[in-house]
Design an enzyme around this catalytic site. Structure first.
Site, PDB file in Angstrom:
ATOM      1  N   GLY A   1      42.483  65.776 129.667  1.00 39.48           N
ATOM      2  CA  GLY A   1      41.414  66.585 129.073  1.00 39.48           C
ATOM      3  C   GLY A   1      41.476  66.547 127.549  1.00 39.48           C
ATOM      4  O   GLY A   1      40.455  66.466 126.867  1.00 39.48           O
TER       5      GLY A   1
ATOM      6  N   LYS B   1      39.886  67.268 138.297  1.00 41.81           N
ATOM      7  CA  LYS B   1      39.584  68.260 137.248  1.00 41.81           C
ATOM      8  C   LYS B   1      38.218  67.902 136.681  1.00 41.81           C
ATOM      9  O   LYS B   1      38.097  67.278 135.616  1.00 41.81           O
ATOM     10  CB  LYS B   1      40.662  68.230 136.168  1.00 41.81           C
TER      11      LYS B   1
ATOM     12  N   GLY C   1      47.607  62.953 133.588  1.00 38.93           N
ATOM     13  CA  GLY C   1      48.923  62.877 134.215  1.00 38.93           C
ATOM     14  C   GLY C   1      48.911  62.027 135.469  1.00 38.93           C
ATOM     15  O   GLY C   1      49.748  61.137 135.638  1.00 38.93           O
TER      16      GLY C   1
ATOM     17  N   ARG D   1      56.390  62.638 129.835  1.00 41.75           N
ATOM     18  CA  ARG D   1      56.045  63.609 128.788  1.00 41.75           C
ATOM     19  C   ARG D   1      57.282  64.124 128.053  1.00 41.75           C
ATOM     20  O   ARG D   1      57.226  64.370 126.845  1.00 41.75           O
ATOM     21  CB  ARG D   1      55.259  64.773 129.397  1.00 41.75           C
TER      22      ARG D   1
END
Ligand code: ADP
Ligand code: MG
Length: 404
Positions: free
Chosen positions: A385, A206, A362, A44
């Site tokens: 997301g 998640k 990630g 990132r």
């Protein structure tokens, strides 16, 4: 139409001259740190370097703002962005300065004194509750630090936080960075022309975040493969026994709605038939393979079983468009990495045969790298997301406010 409009309205950093400007850059430096607070995956950060370097090359200076992790209450040393300074200074070839709070006197002074070519990193935005609450006064204080705002944080594009959304009300020039553009271009490749069959694979933990986006995507897809903690949540919603597996019971309603809609729309929704179970969260756990709705009490499903792996591989290899986010099992442990490895291998094979494969999240990106498939998929997104949210509805407010 929708996609075209968004791209046409956005303003890009390549059309701007940063000479003598202080660019406030919202980056996504939400990188994983190990117990020694060393970066374990710098993707990132690396992917945002071209944007930062463009500003410096033009003769401007950069003020970097980001979140890191999910701090519960205020300052948390292990989530301080100061741990990133050595890596960042090395990569940018200049000593990056740091302000120990993202607002206040220190940040203001250091921002004011910044000279062309210099870089200032501000402390984790989420140490201030106002960030996630999208508080106007906080956004205004952030905006006052720079002359121009750049958003290069695709991973946070689905969250209307102070630094991604409200801030844009207080700064006139708002631009899209290179990474944000690249991410949008790749997501649009998928949206503009879906070659069928289109297969979506979801896993990970998640769960709520992913299910809501998948619900919105249902109208577009052919196959929906479900693994990881998401699969446990579906099994539980259907009345299956999941022992102490990771689930999100408050998502049962969404899960059932997805199941009903899948039947109605003729989508091939696949839940794992069998799962690998363990009696503890450890590589030394006792292991067994059982039917996925029959996990004994005190055991947990940590991977999909061999039969489910075959089923997944078969569908993936016949697919022409593939979207995958969330590991299929607890891949960090070799004993529970088979499902994720089998999935990646099949995605690579399909890609080799001409499919377009987009991977987000990630941990999913880490898994792809860990198993050596980085260059064998079409694109690895820095968003999980955010990617799903964008694909479900490209009209994201955070992106829409860049430019007009
Ligand atoms: P991503 O970062 O790709 O969006 P998530 O953050 O949602 O993915 O989830 C990643 C985590 O999910 C990994 O750390 C992995 O160990 C975990 N995981 C996957 N399957 C299971 C499972 N069945 N039980 C517990 N954890 C799981
Ligand atoms: Mg994750």
């Amino acid at each position: 139409m929708l996609i075209k409009n968004i791209l046409a309205l956005m303003r890009y950093i390549q059309d701007y001259n940063f000479k003598d400007k202080k660019a406030l850059i919202r980056v996504d430096f939400n990188v994983p740190l190990n117990a020694n607070l060393a970066i374990t995956d710098s993707t990132r950060i690396d992917k945002t370097l071209p944007t930062i370097l463009q500003v410096l090359k033009d003769g401007g200076s950069a003020i970097l703002i980001s979140h890191l992790g999910r701090p519960k209450k205020g300052y948390t040393d292990s989530l301080s962005l100061k741990h990133l300074i050595p890596y960042l200074s090395n990569k940018l070839n200049t000593q990056v300065s740091f302000a120990s709070d993202c607002i206040g006197i220190e940040a203001i002074t250091k921002a004011q004194n910044l000279k062309p070519g210099e870089v200032l990193l501000l402390e984790n935005l989420r140490f201030q509750e106002a960030e996630e609450q999208g508080e106007a006064a906080f956004a205004q204080q952030l905006a006052a630090l720079g002359d121009v705002y750049i958003n290069d944080a695709f991973g946070a594009a689905h969250r209307e936080h102070a630094s991604t959304y409200q801030i844009t009300h207080y700064i006139k020039d708002r631009l899209a960075g290179y990474l944000l553009q690249e991410e949008i271009n790749n997501a649009n490749k998928l949206l503009k022309h879906i070659k069928r069959p289109f297969t979506v694979i979801i896993g990970g933990t998640k769960i709520g975040d992913k299910l809501q986006a998948v619900e919105a995507l249902l109208g577009k897809l052919d196959n929906l493969l479900i693994g990881g903690g998401v699969a446990n949540t579906f099994q539980q919603a259907l009345g299956g026994k999941v022992g102490k597996s990771i689930t999100e019971p408050d998502q049962h309603g969404v899960a059932l709605n997805i199941l009903y809609q899948a039947i109605e729309k003729g989508i091939n929704l696949v839940l794992p038939t069998d799962v690998v179970i363990a009696d503890q969260w450890s590589d030394r756990a006792r292991i067994d393979t059982v039917l996925s709705d029959a996990v004994p009490e005190n055991w947990m499903a940590l991977d999909i079983g061999p039969h489910a792996q075959e089923l997944f591989q078969d569908i993936i290899q016949k697919s022409k468009t593939i979207l995958w986010t969330g590991p299929i099992g607890a891949f960090e442990f070799p004993s529970f990495s088979q499902g994720t490895q089998a999935t990646i291998a099949a995605v690579a094979k399909a890609t080799q045969k001409g499919a377009f494969s987009l991977i987000g999240g990630g941990d999913s990106a880490t898994a792809v790298a860990q198993f050596g498939y980085t260059n064998r998929v079409s694109y690895i997104s820095t968003g999980g997301g955010a990617l799903l949210a964008y694909l479900a509805n490209p009209n994201l407010p955070v992106i829409k406010v860049l430019g007009n």
